[in-house]
Design a protein around this motif. Structure first.
Motif, PDB file in Angstrom:
ATOM      1  N   VAL A 286      14.764  56.379 -14.684  1.00  0.00           N
ATOM      2  CA  VAL A 286      15.458  56.265 -13.427  1.00  0.00           C
ATOM      3  C   VAL A 286      14.397  56.944 -12.355  1.00  0.00           C
ATOM      4  O   VAL A 286      13.686  58.013 -12.685  1.00  0.00           O
ATOM      5  N   VAL A 287      14.180  56.081 -11.407  1.00  0.00           N
ATOM      6  CA  VAL A 287      13.334  56.430 -10.366  1.00  0.00           C
ATOM      7  C   VAL A 287      13.934  56.689  -8.940  1.00  0.00           C
ATOM      8  O   VAL A 287      14.495  55.703  -8.500  1.00  0.00           O
ATOM      9  N   PRO A 288      14.081  57.903  -8.516  1.00  0.00           N
ATOM     10  CA  PRO A 288      14.743  58.129  -7.045  1.00  0.00           C
ATOM     11  C   PRO A 288      14.033  57.244  -5.990  1.00  0.00           C
ATOM     12  O   PRO A 288      12.614  57.096  -5.968  1.00  0.00           O
ATOM     13  N   THR A 289      14.899  56.517  -5.219  1.00  0.00           N
ATOM     14  CA  THR A 289      14.168  55.520  -4.092  1.00  0.00           C
ATOM     15  C   THR A 289      15.083  55.995  -2.587  1.00  0.00           C
ATOM     16  O   THR A 289      16.247  56.205  -2.572  1.00  0.00           O
ATOM     17  N   LEU A 290      14.269  55.988  -1.513  1.00  0.00           N
ATOM     18  CA  LEU A 290      14.715  56.093  -0.476  1.00  0.00           C
ATOM     19  C   LEU A 290      14.184  55.165   0.258  1.00  0.00           C
ATOM     20  O   LEU A 290      13.068  54.607   0.627  1.00  0.00           O
ATOM     21  N   TYR A 291      15.242  54.145   1.023  1.00  0.00           N
ATOM     22  CA  TYR A 291      15.256  53.096   1.644  1.00  0.00           C
ATOM     23  C   TYR A 291      15.441  53.122   3.155  1.00  0.00           C
ATOM     24  O   TYR A 291      16.553  53.794   3.585  1.00  0.00           O
ATOM     25  N   THR A 292      14.698  53.036   3.900  1.00  0.00           N
ATOM     26  CA  THR A 292      15.065  53.419   5.397  1.00  0.00           C
ATOM     27  C   THR A 292      14.741  51.957   6.224  1.00  0.00           C
ATOM     28  O   THR A 292      13.564  51.320   6.063  1.00  0.00           O
ATOM     29  N   ASP A 293      15.870  51.426   6.811  1.00  0.00           N
ATOM     30  CA  ASP A 293      15.745  50.264   7.531  1.00  0.00           C
ATOM     31  C   ASP A 293      15.059  50.424   8.815  1.00  0.00           C
ATOM     32  O   ASP A 293      14.548  51.621   9.372  1.00  0.00           O
ATOM     33  N   ASP A 294      14.839  49.391   9.610  1.00  0.00           N
ATOM     34  CA  ASP A 294      14.043  49.277  11.159  1.00  0.00           C
ATOM     35  C   ASP A 294      15.029  50.158  12.102  1.00  0.00           C
ATOM     36  O   ASP A 294      14.223  50.388  13.043  1.00  0.00           O
ATOM     37  N   SER A 295      16.154  50.234  11.974  1.00  0.00           N
ATOM     38  CA  SER A 295      17.099  51.007  12.639  1.00  0.00           C
ATOM     39  C   SER A 295      16.999  52.791  12.349  1.00  0.00           C
ATOM     40  O   SER A 295      17.740  53.335  13.272  1.00  0.00           O
ATOM     41  N   GLY A 296      16.343  52.915  11.438  1.00  0.00           N
ATOM     42  CA  GLY A 296      16.360  54.490  11.118  1.00  0.00           C
ATOM     43  C   GLY A 296      17.525  54.733  10.127  1.00  0.00           C
ATOM     44  O   GLY A 296      17.425  55.915   9.668  1.00  0.00           O
ATOM     45  N   HIS A 297      18.266  53.860   9.702  1.00  0.00           N
ATOM     46  CA  HIS A 297      19.464  54.606   8.810  1.00  0.00           C
ATOM     47  C   HIS A 297      18.638  54.221   7.149  1.00  0.00           C
ATOM     48  O   HIS A 297      18.105  53.562   6.968  1.00  0.00           O
ATOM     49  N   SER A 298      18.828  55.523   6.816  1.00  0.00           N
ATOM     50  CA  SER A 298      18.492  55.880   5.298  1.00  0.00           C
ATOM     51  C   SER A 298      19.434  55.636   4.108  1.00  0.00           C
ATOM     52  O   SER A 298      20.668  56.019   4.236  1.00  0.00           O
TER      53      SER A 298
END
Length: 386
Positions: A286-298
């Protein structure tokens, strides 16, 4: 004023040539056509990149602490009835969750995979005499029911009013229930009869687990689980069966919330058992992942890779526990995806580079062809005179 205009005229970096000195050629027209088409193609390609977002990927060390890990699952067992299927989870910290029921749902399936209407669990209408009280007598109409746990009580005040209560008390003691018909509650509820009635059925189990963010495993297996001599075992004697078919189809398995672009490699995976019994194992990284969209929501989530292994029963070894096991480990590296749009100035710079670059290269190519043709023509004329 005239002096200023004269100085301004001297600054002109694009001197104009009289049209009388222009020389147009077929090769120049062909190069102009090709370069114009190329400019348009590159312009529209750059425009598409500008209008759509781009995702930047980075790898960093995961320094988070004290977080929880959510495991979402939706799995179909076409040959295991819901009555005998249980879910356990444990990790390397020593924490155990046995026979998990919270946030876990089951649907009974017939042989064709259709959902059967679930019935309410409970004591129901007694099929034999009045319930046996803890003190040994039968329940009287003016008494409160307090069933015996048959020696598995943890305190004098504990009551086991259903077959499930007795099985749970046995599990806590680490005992196996060899013959449910010897238990008054199980006999009245028709525990064995219910297992026989569900013979040939399947089960769709779905929901989620909330566990510590450390390495561990969770598994789907028949029977109640308990600890015996520091070993994790399942009570299979109560079902009076020698083999269990653990064929399964994973509809969905994910760690954490969904985010755009995530790929869960076990979604849609199907495995069919051929041998009489065995243990199917999935080993996940399992690889921890952080996704942040163009509006800054993570979105904090995870990705994983997987390998598979089937462990069948071997002669001379302890009996393999039938079930489907998921062993997972956590990577110390976190992947970050950041969604962003190209700025207008960057877009304008790329467009100018496209136009200017193609125009310059086309001019060089045209000049090379034009002067080359003139040189060849001149040599041919000299050759004629000689």
């Amino acid at each position: 004023m005239e002096r200023i205009m004269s100085k301004m005229r001297n600054l002109d970096a694009y001197p104009k040539i009289n049209e009388d000195f222009y020389s147009r050629t077929i090769s120049g027209g062909l190069i102009t056509l090709v370069s114009s088409i190329l400019m348009l193609l590159l312009f529209f390609s750059e425009m598409r990149l500008y209008l759509n977002s781009v995702t930047e990927t980075k790898l960093i060390v995961d320094t988070s602490r004290g977080e929880r890990l959510r495991i979402n699952f939706d799995i179909i067992f076409p040959s295991l009835p819901c009555t005998i299927l249980s879910i356990d989870a444990m990790d390397i910290s020593g924490e155990e969750h046995l026979d998990i029921k919270h946030d876990v749902y089951k649907k009974r399936l017939d042989a064709y995979g259709n959902v059967i209407e679930s019935r309410q669990d409970g004591i129901g209408t007694p099929k034999i005499e009045r319930p046996l009280q803890k003190h040994g007598g039968r329940l009287q109409h003016n008494e409160t029911y307090c069933g015996s746990c048959f020696g598995a009580e943890s305190s004098d005040k504990e009551c086991c009013n259903s077959c499930e209560d007795v099985r749970e008390a046995y599990r806590k003691k680490g005992w196996a229930m060899s013959d449910p018909d010897m238990i008054d509650q199980c006999k009245r509820e028709g525990f064995l009869q219910r297992i026989k009635d569900e013979q040939g059925e399947g089960c769709n189990v779905y929901g989620f687990l909330d566990v510590n963010k450390v390495a561990g495993n969770f598994h789907f297996a028949p029977g109640k689980s308990f600890q015996q001599s520091h070993m994790h075992v399942h009570d299979l004697k109560a079902f009076q069966r020698d083999s269990f078919n653990i064929s399964h189809r994973i509809i969905r398995l994910s760690y954490g919330d969904y985010f755009p672009g995530v790929v869960n490699p076990l979604d849609g995976v199907k495995w069919t058992q051929i041998t009489p019994t065995g243990m199917y194992q999935y080993f996940l990284k399992v690889v921890p992942t952080l996704y942040t969209d163009d509006s800054g929501h993570s979105i904090q989530s995870n990705q994983f890779s997987v390998t598979e292994h089937f462990k069948g029963a071997e002669v001379g070894r302890l009996q393999t526990l039938p079930g489907v096991f998921f062993f997972y480990e956590l990577s110390p590296i976190k992947v970050t995806f950041t969604e962003e749009y190209v700025s207008f100035l960057h877009f304008l710079t790329n467009v100018c580079a496209i136009v200017g670059g193609i125009f310059t290269v086309s001019g060089i190519l045209d000049a090379f062809i034009y002067h080359g043709q003139k040189a060849i023509t001149k040599k041919m004329e000299i050759g004629k005179f000689n």
